[in-house]
Design an enzyme around this catalytic site. Structure first.
Site, mmCIF file in Angstrom:
data_model
loop_
_atom_site.group_PDB
_atom_site.id
_atom_site.type_symbol
_atom_site.label_atom_id
_atom_site.label_comp_id
_atom_site.label_asym_id
_atom_site.label_seq_id
_atom_site.Cartn_x
_atom_site.Cartn_y
_atom_site.Cartn_z
ATOM 1 N N ASP A 160 0.826 -1.221 0.000
ATOM 2 C CA ASP A 160 0.000 0.000 0.000
ATOM 3 C C ASP A 160 0.856 1.264 0.000
ATOM 4 O O ASP A 160 0.446 2.299 0.515
ATOM 5 C CB ASP A 160 -0.955 0.028 1.204
ATOM 6 C CG ASP A 160 -1.769 -1.246 1.337
ATOM 7 O OD1 ASP A 160 -2.369 -1.656 0.332
ATOM 8 O OD2 ASP A 160 -1.789 -1.835 2.438
ATOM 9 N N HIS B 67 -4.184 -2.242 -6.184
ATOM 10 C CA HIS B 67 -3.519 -0.986 -6.503
ATOM 11 C C HIS B 67 -4.509 -0.039 -7.158
ATOM 12 O O HIS B 67 -5.329 -0.428 -7.976
ATOM 13 C CB HIS B 67 -2.276 -1.193 -7.376
ATOM 14 C CG HIS B 67 -2.388 -2.290 -8.371
ATOM 15 N ND1 HIS B 67 -1.950 -3.572 -8.125
ATOM 16 C CD2 HIS B 67 -2.907 -2.318 -9.619
ATOM 17 C CE1 HIS B 67 -2.181 -4.327 -9.183
ATOM 18 N NE2 HIS B 67 -2.766 -3.594 -10.100
#
Length: 427
Positions: free
Chosen positions: A13, A41
């Site tokens: 992340d 993503h």
């Protein structure tokens, strides 16, 4: 020819999606080398948000996309993502390695039941079947994409595996068995959609290298979730380091540009030690401003200060020679910012991360404290225009890790990026 690799330096992340997206503008092939749909993503283009869990981030730039042999594939999720491309008139070529393993319904079932059984000791998996699928791969009983191309072979392997899995589901977990015919018929539909994409990607990449094509290798998750080098057992089920990219068929010696993505603060999803975790309202503020919720699970991410021990470890393990810093804009209007430079436990100073999670849980972070910056930096285009406090924060990181931060992201959109050398702005 140029071959780039992009990996996360923390617990995933970090904002890899955005960086990969703009790097892909002049790339011929984007290759994903690990993980499954447990990774998410996010890419924002023209105010439209795209979230992919399997397809590489470079798909929006028109690069040819490869899912490598070490990726585990949930066919339904992949089909849904292909539909997103179609609905948005995004044209690209997708190649699926014929060596990649397939996530089956019993993998997802095992993941759910196992986490339930562990109770308070659960790992905090995404319950997507990733770990059980990799376990079958290691046990040499997994079903690969090549098996999908022969219905008889697929049906026989499914039958053998399901008989064993149902025994465990019924006798160990006291749950209902899965139905063979239902799974077979469902997967036959998936096969019809995906079979034309399954191929020998190793051969494609060798040809691309020999033809001096530009290739970008994309890692999922982050260094601290690596099955070997992360905070075991609170890790993912695959290797997340650049060295794992060799599994795609690209020799490591060919990868010259190795880019590590650092988020300006730390975050973590699920269980596991997190030395710099912020337990007060500042953590909540950062979470909300940064929209720190799992792309895949939607779970709130745990928030912490930047931990340089993780960054140094990632640089060493991946031999990184470039860094990108993301989400710096999220840290404005915070009075004081902290960076962890070492750990302390029972009078001992650690300049490295201990192996034992039990030890990591007990250490105390040693911080360098910085004055925060108030300005909104999301529209700044030049490094020298950043507030002095922001530059001091960046330059301290560079001094400590010994590598320049070449790319700064100050917003989720492509254009909200600051380049500190011409090499990256011209790619």
């Amino acid at each position: 020819m140029a071959i780039y690799a992009v990996v996360g330096t923390q617990w995933g992340d970090e904002g890899k999606g955005k960086i990969i997206d703009f790097l892909s503008s002049k790339i011929d092939y984007v290759v994903r080398f690990n993980g499954g749909n447990n990774a998410g993503h996010t890419i924002v283009v023209n105010d439209k948000k795209f979230i992919f869990n399997l397809l590489p981030s470079g798909v929006l730039q028109g690069a040819k996309c490869i899912l490598g042999p070490s990726v585990v594939i949930d066919p339904l999720i992949l089909i849904q993502e292909l539909e997103v491309l179609k609905n948005n008139n995004i044209k690209t070529e997708i190649f699926i390695s014929d060596k990649a393993h397939i996530i089956m319904p019993y993998h997802i079932k095992f993941d759910e039941l196992s986490e339930q059984k562990k109770g308070i000791h659960k790992i905090g998996t995404t319950k997507k079947g990733i770990g059980p699928c990799y376990a079958d791969k290691i046990n040499r009983i997994g079903i690969r994409t090549i098996d999908l191309l022969n219905t008889e072979i697929f049906a026989n392997k499914l039958k053998t595996n399901l008989e064993e899995k149902n025994q465990i589901i019924e006798k160990i977990y006291n749950d209902k068995p899965l139905d063979y015919d239902d799974i077979l018929n469902t997967y036959k539909k998936y096969i019809e959609i995906l079979k034309s994409l399954i191929t020998n990607t190793e051969k494609i990449l060798h040809h691309a290298i020999n033809s001096e094509k530009h290739i970008l290798i994309e890692g999922a998750q982050g260094t601290m979730l690596d099955i070997e080098h992360g905070t075991f057992p609170f890790v993912t089920s695959s290797n997340t380091l650049i060295t794992a990219a060799a599994g795609c068929g690209i020799p490591i010696s060919k990868i010259k540009q190795k880019i590590g993505i650092i988020k300006a603060f730390s975050s973590r999803v699920g269980s596991g030690p997190f030395v710099t975790e912020i337990s007060n309202s500042i953590g909540d503020i950062i979470r909300e401003k940064g929209q720190e919720y799992g792309s895949t699970t939607k779970r709130p991410r745990r928030i912490g200060w930047l931990d340089l021990l993780t960054i140094k470890k990632a640089i060493a393990l991946n031999e990184l020679n470039h860094l990108a810093l993301t989400k710096l804009d999220i840290l404005n209007n915070i009075e004081s910012l902290k960076i962890c430079t070492a750990y302390e436990f029972q009078g001992k100073i650690y300049d490295y991360i201990p192996t034992s999670c039990e030890t990591i849980e007990k250490v105390r972070p040693i911080y360098k404290v910085f004055k925060g910056f108030k300005e909104d930096i999301s529209n700044i285009k030049n490094y020298d225009d950043l507030p002095i406090e922001a530059r001091e924060y960046i330059e301290f990181i560079e001094k400590e890790v010994g590598i320049q931060i070449s790319i700064l992201s100050v917003g989720s959109e492509r254009e909200k990026t600051i380049f500190r050398n011409q090499e990256w702005s011209n790619i």
